[in-house]
Design a protein around this motif. Structure first.
Motif, mmCIF file in Angstrom:
data_model
loop_
_atom_site.group_PDB
_atom_site.id
_atom_site.type_symbol
_atom_site.label_atom_id
_atom_site.label_comp_id
_atom_site.label_asym_id
_atom_site.label_seq_id
_atom_site.Cartn_x
_atom_site.Cartn_y
_atom_site.Cartn_z
ATOM 1 N N HIS A 214 -10.993 -1.274 1.215
ATOM 2 C CA HIS A 214 -10.727 -1.566 2.617
ATOM 3 C C HIS A 214 -11.849 -2.366 3.279
ATOM 4 N N ASP B 215 -2.167 -1.032 -5.782
ATOM 5 C CA ASP B 215 -3.581 -1.115 -5.418
ATOM 6 C C ASP B 215 -4.119 -2.533 -5.395
ATOM 7 N N ARG C 93 0.838 -1.206 0.000
ATOM 8 C CA ARG C 93 0.000 0.000 0.000
ATOM 9 C C ARG C 93 0.871 1.253 0.000
ATOM 10 N N LEU D 282 -6.248 -3.727 -2.491
ATOM 11 C CA LEU D 282 -5.901 -2.894 -1.331
ATOM 12 C C LEU D 282 -6.706 -1.603 -1.291
ATOM 13 N N SER D 283 -7.348 -1.234 -2.387
ATOM 14 C CA SER D 283 -8.125 0.003 -2.385
ATOM 15 C C SER D 283 -9.535 -0.211 -1.831
#
Length: 183
Positions: free
Chosen positions: A178, A131, A126, A175-176
């Protein structure tokens, strides 16, 4: 016990050799890629440390990605395992293993350290503005599969590679998003 990541350095020579002796004697798979076997001398180990530093700074064969490698250590400074993070995917990396490789030394498995190590690697991804992370796991490595799934991994497919007897399951972690992460 809380774990953290440190860059490989000369201070870990003896612990590295102890960990790799344990790993080799266990006859279990060694991961990530930069772990191998104990070194006969500090000078040989120092070459590994220099090579890992070069890899992090993109001084690599064009077929390979710049990669940051870490040791996973516990609160007392004991070496528990290692992780590596490819900064981008090459054709080979995209086809199989992906961005992150991780491993926990045999005597420390089953304690939740794999989840902690993967979470720490995902935090580093991150920070590098990655991403979407690809992670490959041998099909038979059920604890690692559960670790990746616990951390939000979504199975894309299973592939076979000529150089590997066992199929590789490929997972993506976004990872974008959450809300879907268990970090």
């Amino acid at each position: 016990m809380k774990l953290h990541l440190v860059k490989p350095d000369l201070a870990y020579y003896e612990q590295y050799n102890e960990m790799m002796t344990e790993w080799c004697e266990s006859k279990t798979q060694i991961a990530p890629w930069f772990l191998d076997a104990p070194f006969a001398s500090l000078e040989e180990y120092a070459q590994l440390v220099r090579m890992l530093d070069n890899c992090e700074h993109g001084i690599v064969d064009p077929r390979f990605a710049a990669t940051t490698s870490y040791f996973v250590v516990d609160e007392s400074g004991r070496l528990i395992g290692a992780v590596s993070l490819r900064h981008y995917l090459t054709v080979e990396g995209f086809r199989t293993w992906g961005h992150i490789g991780y491993g926990i030394r045999p005597e420390e498995r089953g304690k939740g350290y794999g989840i902690q190590a993967l979470r720490l690697a995902l935090e580093q991804a991150r920070e590098k503005k990655i991403d979407k992370v690809l992670i490959g796991v041998h099909e038979g490595n059920i604890p690692s599969r559960k670790t990746v799934e616990h951390c939000g991994g979504i199975l894309e497919n299973t592939v076979r590679v000529d150089t590997d007897e066992e199929p590789i399951r490929r997972y993506w972690i976004n990872l974008s998003d959450h809300s879907k992460l268990n970090l």
